[in-house]
Design an enzyme around this catalytic site. Structure first.
Site, PDB file in Angstrom:
ATOM      1  N   CYS A  78       0.827  -1.207   0.000  1.00 30.64           N
ATOM      2  CA  CYS A  78       0.000   0.000   0.000  1.00 30.64           C
ATOM      3  C   CYS A  78       0.869   1.268   0.000  1.00 30.64           C
ATOM      4  CB  CYS A  78      -0.993  -0.066   1.154  1.00 30.64           C
ATOM      5  SG  CYS A  78      -2.442   0.912   0.837  1.00 30.64           S
ATOM      6  N   HIS A 171      -3.393  -4.889   1.790  1.00 31.79           N
ATOM      7  CA  HIS A 171      -2.764  -5.138   3.096  1.00 31.79           C
ATOM      8  C   HIS A 171      -2.717  -6.632   3.412  1.00 31.79           C
ATOM      9  CE1 HIS A 171      -2.449  -1.049   4.972  1.00 31.79           C
ATOM     10  NE2 HIS A 171      -3.277  -0.760   3.982  1.00 31.79           N
ATOM     11  N   GLU A 173      -1.042  -8.141   5.454  1.00 27.95           N
ATOM     12  CA  GLU A 173      -0.772  -8.394   6.886  1.00 27.95           C
ATOM     13  C   GLU A 173      -2.054  -8.391   7.720  1.00 27.95           C
ATOM     14  OE1 GLU A 173      -0.498  -5.644   5.343  1.00 27.95           O
ATOM     15  OE2 GLU A 173      -1.002  -3.958   6.638  1.00 27.95           O
TER      16      GLU A 173
HETATM   17  N1  GLN Z   1      -3.760   6.453   0.954  1.00 23.71           N
HETATM   18  C1  GLN Z   1      -2.455   6.183   1.491  1.00 23.71           C
HETATM   19  C2  GLN Z   1      -1.384   6.987   0.779  1.00 23.71           C
HETATM   20  O1  GLN Z   1      -1.628   7.496  -0.254  1.00 23.71           O
HETATM   21  C3  GLN Z   1      -2.125   4.706   1.416  1.00 23.71           C
HETATM   22  C4  GLN Z   1      -3.121   3.931   2.212  1.00 23.71           C
HETATM   23  C5  GLN Z   1      -2.588   2.709   2.870  1.00 23.71           C
HETATM   24  O2  GLN Z   1      -1.387   2.486   2.971  1.00 23.71           O
HETATM   25  N2  GLN Z   1      -3.497   1.920   3.376  1.00 23.71           N
HETATM   26  O3  GLN Z   1      -0.303   7.102   1.249  1.00 23.71           O
END
Ligand code: GLN
Length: 192
Positions: A78, A171, A173
């Protein structure tokens, strides 16, 4: 095998817990010297602008780039995926610019800002992978050296690998299915 988890902000404790379940020595990383002796590094999800600022504040930017240049395997999930990308759109933070992918932040519409879905990820085997997306980025395109590992039903790329760098929009995890982490450990061990 010793794996570090960047512990600046975000879901680092959850990654450490998964690694411990997989019986791997897992350590939080905040100081440059904590990168010494690591076999792999995970950059977790969270807020990429915040994590980027902390990478600078903790003086980790150059050391991570140097270790990556020498082949340290890194798994970005992410926000961690955003931080590994060389190219990006939509209010992009300063990244480590290690992986030849173009990412788009907060790329899913409001309604689908957060959602869960079962994905086909052939590299992990037949069984679908239940993935949790939280204000997730997507991968617009991958460079010639990168391999797409998974897509949503509409063709959106959400997981990729380039040599020893691995990324996922979601995610892994946050569920009990640890195949994605095991895949990373196999890269670290040179089995994949
Ligand atoms: N929206 C976050 C970003 O742009 C990422 C979201 C996440 O890691 N769950 O950094």
């Amino acid at each position: 095998m010793k794996i570090g988890v960047l512990a600046a902000q975000g879901a680092f404790a959850e990654h450490i817990a998964v690694l411990q379940k997989l019986e791997v020595d897992a350590v939080p990383v905040r100081l440059p010297r904590e990168l010494e002796g690591l076999d792999g590094l995970i950059i977790p999800g969270g807020e990429s602008t915040t994590i980027s600022k902390l990478i600078t504040a903790y003086k980790l930017r150059e050391v991570i780039k140097e270790r990556a240049g020498k082949g340290l395997p890194i798994f970005g999930t992410c926000a961690g995926m955003i931080l590994l990308a060389k190219h990006g759109i939509n209010g992009y933070p300063e990244t480590l610019k290690l992986m030849d992918i173009t990412v788009s932040r907060n790329a899913f519409g409001r309604q689908k800002e957060s959602f869960e879905t079962d994905l086909k990820i052939p590299a992990l085997g037949e069984k679908p992978f239940h993935a949790v997306f939280i204000r997730a980025p997507l991968i617009k395109s991958v460079g010639s050296g990168a391999e797409v590992l998974g897509k949503l039903g509409d063709g959106t790329i959400i997981a990729a690998r380039e040599s020893r760098l691995l990324v996922a929009s979601f995610h892994p995890e946050l569920t009990d299915d640890h195949r994605f982490h095991q895949y990373f450990l196999d890269i670290v061990a040179g089995k994949r």
